[in-house]
Design a protein around this motif. Sequence first.
Motif, PDB file in Angstrom:
ATOM      1  N   UNK A 246      57.306  -6.542  85.562  1.00 41.43           N
ATOM      2  CA  UNK A 246      58.551  -5.880  85.942  1.00 41.43           C
ATOM      3  C   UNK A 246      59.320  -5.633  84.648  1.00 41.43           C
ATOM      4  N   UNK A 247      59.319  -4.373  84.210  1.00 43.65           N
ATOM      5  CA  UNK A 247      59.846  -3.987  82.910  1.00 43.65           C
ATOM      6  C   UNK A 247      61.206  -3.333  83.053  1.00 43.65           C
ATOM      7  N   UNK A 248      62.113  -3.730  82.214  1.00 40.96           N
ATOM      8  CA  UNK A 248      63.449  -3.151  82.213  1.00 40.96           C
ATOM      9  C   UNK A 248      63.566  -2.087  81.126  1.00 40.96           C
ATOM     10  N   UNK A 249      64.391  -1.087  81.408  1.00 39.35           N
ATOM     11  CA  UNK A 249      64.752  -0.148  80.360  1.00 39.35           C
ATOM     12  C   UNK A 249      65.726  -0.802  79.391  1.00 39.35           C
ATOM     13  N   UNK A 250      66.115  -0.035  78.358  1.00 37.28           N
ATOM     14  CA  UNK A 250      67.017  -0.566  77.359  1.00 37.28           C
ATOM     15  C   UNK A 250      68.453  -0.653  77.863  1.00 37.28           C
ATOM     16  N   UNK A 251      68.702   0.038  78.983  1.00 39.60           N
ATOM     17  CA  UNK A 251      70.040  -0.028  79.561  1.00 39.60           C
ATOM     18  C   UNK A 251      70.941   1.088  79.084  1.00 39.60           C
TER      19      UNK A 251
ATOM     20  N   UNK B 238      66.027 -11.328  75.589  1.00 42.55           N
ATOM     21  CA  UNK B 238      66.954 -10.210  75.458  1.00 42.55           C
ATOM     22  C   UNK B 238      67.699 -10.315  74.134  1.00 42.55           C
TER      23      UNK B 238
ATOM     24  N   UNK C  65      74.632  -5.506  84.280  1.00 40.64           N
ATOM     25  CA  UNK C  65      74.802  -6.660  83.409  1.00 40.64           C
ATOM     26  C   UNK C  65      76.140  -6.554  82.681  1.00 40.64           C
TER      27      UNK C  65
ATOM     28  N   UNK D 284      72.025  -5.951  72.619  1.00 37.16           N
ATOM     29  CA  UNK D 284      72.009  -4.491  72.661  1.00 37.16           C
ATOM     30  C   UNK D 284      70.747  -3.891  73.226  1.00 37.16           C
ATOM     31  N   UNK D 285      69.811  -4.737  73.644  1.00 30.23           N
ATOM     32  CA  UNK D 285      68.551  -4.249  74.205  1.00 30.23           C
ATOM     33  C   UNK D 285      68.378  -4.739  75.635  1.00 30.23           C
ATOM     34  N   UNK D 286      67.435  -4.126  76.330  1.00 26.92           N
ATOM     35  CA  UNK D 286      67.118  -4.586  77.670  1.00 26.92           C
ATOM     36  C   UNK D 286      66.249  -5.836  77.607  1.00 26.92           C
ATOM     37  N   UNK D 287      66.164  -6.572  78.717  1.00 28.25           N
ATOM     38  CA  UNK D 287      65.300  -7.763  78.731  1.00 28.25           C
ATOM     39  C   UNK D 287      63.834  -7.370  78.541  1.00 28.25           C
TER      40      UNK D 287
ATOM     41  N   UNK E 222      62.218 -13.832  80.170  1.00 27.29           N
ATOM     42  CA  UNK E 222      62.531 -12.617  79.432  1.00 27.29           C
ATOM     43  C   UNK E 222      63.265 -12.995  78.141  1.00 27.29           C
TER      44      UNK E 222
ATOM     45  N   UNK F 143      70.759  -1.435  84.010  1.00 24.13           N
ATOM     46  CA  UNK F 143      69.339  -1.545  83.666  1.00 24.13           C
ATOM     47  C   UNK F 143      68.480  -1.021  84.806  1.00 24.13           C
TER      48      UNK F 143
ATOM     49  N   UNK G 134      59.970  -8.689  78.955  1.00 22.49           N
ATOM     50  CA  UNK G 134      59.185  -9.720  79.631  1.00 22.49           C
ATOM     51  C   UNK G 134      58.295 -10.451  78.634  1.00 22.49           C
TER      52      UNK G 134
END
Lengths: 117, 111
Positions: free
Chosen positions: B99-104, A37, B38, A40-43, A35, B88, A45
């Motif tokens: 497997x996608x993460x949101x921005x949090x 990152x 996180x 300030x952003x999400x990971x 990933x 997240x 893929x």
Amino acid sequence: EAGVAQSPRYKIIEKRQSVAFWCNPISGHATLYWYQQILGQGPKLLIQFQNNGVVDDSQLPKDRFSAERLKGVDSTLKIQPAKLEDSAVYLCASRPTPGQGGIGELFFGEGSRLTVL
Amino acid sequence: QKEVEQNSGPLSVPEGAIASLNCTYSDRGSQSFFWYRQYSGKSPELIMSIYSNGDKEDGRFTAQLNKASQYVSLLIRDSQPSDSATYLCAPEPPSGSRLTFGEGTQLTVNP
């Protein structure tokens, strides 16, 4: 049980240079993820391996990024040439094979922080 | 439409309050849903997983899933300053890939 190992932890390079990151997953974990990152952003893929085969690399900028997982264990992510916008933390994660127990969680390494100047 | 959307932060709550974190996802076939926490400068760590509609409780944390609405939430009761982190959301597509993460959502719990 040893965790996911990544190196180097920190890397500073100039734009247009190349860099490589290494990941050693938890023993026996068949699935490995890289990933990106950005602060300030999400990971995001980049690539997913199942053993030594690629499951998904749809978001990998293939003109400059490459990754491999030889023998289905360690993995290397390379960037060449690097751009300023590649400054980010590169996270490696591994996951056990379904049926091996657990709840499907990803185990993350500590990450490799890249700064491109 | 983004694959995963989380309520925009930052979210600030006083110590002892309930923090509510929300997430919507686009893939109706998603079967597994994960919440990761996180801390600043650290890697994500799993705090909750949920697979069935309804609520799942684990200590001060409750995950709620509504597949019809494509919505999953995380409630943190009796919030503590140590809960201050980015949360997240990660729904997993049925194929097991991406497997996608949101921005949090960044949560701050004020003493």
